[in-house]
Design a protein around this motif. Structure first.
Motif, PDB file in Angstrom:
ATOM      1  N   HIS A 190     -45.382  27.583 -88.234  1.00  0.00           N
ATOM      2  CA  HIS A 190     -46.197  27.623 -89.441  1.00  0.00           C
ATOM      3  C   HIS A 190     -47.619  28.068 -89.118  1.00  0.00           C
ATOM      4  O   HIS A 190     -48.193  28.922 -89.809  1.00  0.00           O
ATOM      5  CB  HIS A 190     -46.203  26.247 -90.108  1.00  0.00           C
ATOM      6  N   ALA A 191     -48.201  27.496 -88.063  1.00  0.00           N
ATOM      7  CA  ALA A 191     -49.572  27.843 -87.695  1.00  0.00           C
ATOM      8  C   ALA A 191     -49.691  29.315 -87.295  1.00  0.00           C
ATOM      9  O   ALA A 191     -50.641  30.006 -87.683  1.00  0.00           O
ATOM     10  CB  ALA A 191     -50.043  26.931 -86.556  1.00  0.00           C
ATOM     11  N   CYS A 192     -48.724  29.813 -86.516  1.00  0.00           N
ATOM     12  CA  CYS A 192     -48.773  31.201 -86.044  1.00  0.00           C
ATOM     13  C   CYS A 192     -48.601  32.193 -87.194  1.00  0.00           C
ATOM     14  O   CYS A 192     -49.355  33.172 -87.311  1.00  0.00           O
ATOM     15  CB  CYS A 192     -47.694  31.432 -84.987  1.00  0.00           C
ATOM     16  N   LEU A 193     -47.612  31.963 -88.049  1.00  0.00           N
ATOM     17  CA  LEU A 193     -47.369  32.885 -89.159  1.00  0.00           C
ATOM     18  C   LEU A 193     -48.508  32.826 -90.172  1.00  0.00           C
ATOM     19  O   LEU A 193     -48.869  33.839 -90.776  1.00  0.00           O
ATOM     20  CB  LEU A 193     -46.036  32.555 -89.829  1.00  0.00           C
ATOM     21  N   ARG A 194     -49.069  31.640 -90.362  1.00  0.00           N
ATOM     22  CA  ARG A 194     -50.216  31.521 -91.262  1.00  0.00           C
ATOM     23  C   ARG A 194     -51.385  32.366 -90.747  1.00  0.00           C
ATOM     24  O   ARG A 194     -52.029  33.091 -91.519  1.00  0.00           O
ATOM     25  CB  ARG A 194     -50.643  30.053 -91.369  1.00  0.00           C
ATOM     26  N   GLU A 195     -51.659  32.299 -89.454  1.00  0.00           N
ATOM     27  CA  GLU A 195     -52.764  33.073 -88.887  1.00  0.00           C
ATOM     28  C   GLU A 195     -52.498  34.576 -89.033  1.00  0.00           C
ATOM     29  O   GLU A 195     -53.423  35.348 -89.331  1.00  0.00           O
ATOM     30  CB  GLU A 195     -52.939  32.704 -87.417  1.00  0.00           C
ATOM     31  N   ALA A 196     -51.251  34.997 -88.833  1.00  0.00           N
ATOM     32  CA  ALA A 196     -50.912  36.418 -88.975  1.00  0.00           C
ATOM     33  C   ALA A 196     -51.114  36.884 -90.416  1.00  0.00           C
ATOM     34  O   ALA A 196     -51.605  37.993 -90.666  1.00  0.00           O
ATOM     35  CB  ALA A 196     -49.476  36.656 -88.528  1.00  0.00           C
ATOM     36  N   LEU A 197     -50.753  36.036 -91.397  1.00  0.00           N
ATOM     37  CA  LEU A 197     -50.938  36.401 -92.802  1.00  0.00           C
ATOM     38  C   LEU A 197     -52.414  36.464 -93.177  1.00  0.00           C
ATOM     39  O   LEU A 197     -52.832  37.344 -93.934  1.00  0.00           O
ATOM     40  CB  LEU A 197     -50.201  35.399 -93.696  1.00  0.00           C
TER      41      LEU A 197
END
Length: 279
Positions: A190-197
């Motif tokens: 969740h943290a990684c994909l949130r940062e990418a978005l």
């Protein structure tokens, strides 16, 4: 049944079994079984009871311990997020607020229009950064739920919000079973994909955004955020303003995942991949 009771049963069952066997043998079977035969049968009876009862108790104890370890890992991850949220609030957020106050004072005191314009631009930059920090704090304090597929919902909502801000078409493809991920993996994904978005929202100027989550052979997975925006200029890991992607790479490395941020044809792809067993 509590772990304490299970442990006591594991200790007592063999003892009770041999005691019960000796009682039955002496009270009822002594005329039919010799002493040597009774002694010979005793360990086999204990073994049979152990295989049928004690092994089942061991399995229950192992399951209980596994669930406890998973809960402890999830709790540790959530405590880490709470700690980080407090540090952001007490450190960066407060500093940004004070900086905004100082810029307001500079704006009122400045007589040069160019200085006022620069102060206004700086104040707007500080406001945007402050909003991002507050959003990061909110997300850290309200992590995705580990129950069922509910943890995926915030990712889908964040994709929709991102697409709305940049007026882009959004697509969400997710086929990773919830049961195949640990609580720690859910938090980190969740943290990684949130940062990418967030990176797409700030820099990409894209008209299409795609989030993919799919399984790979052997029980692994592949997750990516893809867009058709302007892409990277050079190596994004060497850019001075790309701290988010560097943090994603560090998180992925700690989890044993591979990380890629690159241009593939007309799309910019930020990808996380967990290799399956035997890969």
């Amino acid at each position: 049944m509590s772990d304490q009771k299970i442990k006591w049963l594991i200790l007592l069952i063999p003892t009770l079994t041999i005691g019960l066997w000796e009682y039955i043998r002496h009270a009822f079977l002594l005329p039919y079984l010799s002493m040597d035969l009774g002694n010979f049968l005793a360990p086999f009876i204990v073994l049979a009871v152990t295989l049928t009862l004690v092994l089942g108790l061991f399995r229950r104890l192992e399951q209980s311990q596994k669930a406890l370890r998973g809960q402890q890992a999830a709790t540790a991850a959530l405590e880490e997020r709470e700690s980080l949220a407090r540090e952001l609030h007490d450190g960066i957020a407060q500093s940004l607020f004070l900086l905004a106050v100082k810029l307001d004072q500079l704006d009122r005191a400045a007589k040069d229009d160019a200085v006022r314009e620069l102060a206004g631009q700086l104040r707007e930059t500080v406001r945007v950064i402050h909003d991002d920090v507050r959003q990061a704090i909110a997300n850290l304090q309200q992590p995705p739920s580990p129950a069922g597929d509910a943890w995926v919902v915030p990712l889908r909502e964040l994709l929709g919000d991102t697409a709305g801000v940049i007026e882009a078409k959004a697509e969400f493809r997710w086929s990773i079973p919830e049961s195949s991920l640990t609580g720690k993996e859910k938090v980190e994904l969740h943290a990684c994909l949130r940062e990418a978005l967030i990176n797409v929202r700030k820099h990409a100027r894209a008209s299409e955004v795609l989030v993919v989550g799919e399984t790979v052979d052997g029980g692994g997975f592949r997750c990516s955020v893809e867009d058709n925006g302007v892409g990277f200029v050079g190596d994004p890991m060497k850019a001075k303003d790309r701290f988010g992607l560097k943090m994603v790479r560090e998180r992925a490395g700690k989890m044993g995942w591979t990380f890629a941020a690159e241009r593939r044809g007309e799309r910019t792809v930020v990808e996380l991949r967990k290799a399956g067993a035997g890969a």
